[in-house]
Enzyme design. Structure first.
Site, mmCIF file in Angstrom:
data_model
loop_
_atom_site.group_PDB
_atom_site.id
_atom_site.type_symbol
_atom_site.label_atom_id
_atom_site.label_comp_id
_atom_site.label_asym_id
_atom_site.label_seq_id
_atom_site.Cartn_x
_atom_site.Cartn_y
_atom_site.Cartn_z
ATOM 1 N N HIS A 161 60.206 41.579 38.557
ATOM 2 C CA HIS A 161 59.596 40.457 39.266
ATOM 3 C C HIS A 161 58.342 39.976 38.558
ATOM 4 C CE1 HIS A 161 57.502 43.984 41.144
ATOM 5 N NE2 HIS A 161 56.448 43.186 41.110
ATOM 6 N N HIS A 193 50.676 39.513 37.755
ATOM 7 C CA HIS A 193 51.267 40.565 36.918
ATOM 8 C C HIS A 193 52.740 40.300 36.683
ATOM 9 C CE1 HIS A 193 52.099 42.181 41.033
ATOM 10 N NE2 HIS A 193 53.205 42.644 40.479
ATOM 11 N N GLU A 253 53.053 45.763 35.364
ATOM 12 C CA GLU A 253 53.476 46.796 36.314
ATOM 13 C C GLU A 253 54.767 47.399 35.777
ATOM 14 O OE1 GLU A 253 54.503 45.212 40.179
ATOM 15 O OE2 GLU A 253 54.660 47.194 41.084
#
Ligand code: CO
Length: 140
Positions: free
Chosen positions: A7, A82, A131
């Site tokens: 994502h 992120h 991440e």
């Protein structure tokens, strides 16, 4: 090596308004947008916009100690926060990142997908906060 792009995280001052943007401007059906949930230990409210090949993770500060409070102060309309890639084993990934000299910002902890995640300092990745999340069991 990193796997799928899971994502893109977008920090926003209001998740409900951001959902409206994806619905009204980009035509995302209501059924592809999740309920807003809270993750108090990490100081965020979050929701996902499910796209055919990935997700947008909308995150909004929750509480005074929210780690994204400063980001919203600097970017009042919100912004790209992120990018998240999947890894097979979060602890192996953490150890490997340390060996490679990256600044790992946290011990593995449970993220919005219910699997452990770590964050890598933006200075190691062209200014982008990364991440890494363990691939959810049974995914793909
Ligand atoms: Co994320």
């Amino acid at each position: 090596m990193i796997g799928r792009l899971n994502h893109v995280g977008i920090a926003v001052p209001s998740i409900e308004e951001a959902k409206q943007t994806y619905r009204d401007l980009y035509g995302v059906p209501e059924s592809a947008i999740t309920e807003t949930r809270e993750l108090p230990p990490q100081g965020v409210r979050y929701a996902f916009v499910n796209l055919p090949n990935s997700q947008i993770e909308l995150i909004e500060p929750l509480g005074e100690d929210s780690p994204i409070k400063n980001f919203i102060e600097k970017n009042p309309k919100g912004g790209q926060h992120h990018v998240c890639f999947e890894v097979a084993d979060i602890y192996a990934a953490r150890d490997e990142m340390v060996v490679r000299g990256a600044k790992v910002l946290n011990e593995p902890r449970i993220g919005a997908h219910g699997v452990p995640v770590i964050f890598i300092h933006p200075r190691n990745s062209n200014g982008v906060l990364i991440e890494l999340m363990e691939t959810p069991k049974g995914a793909h």
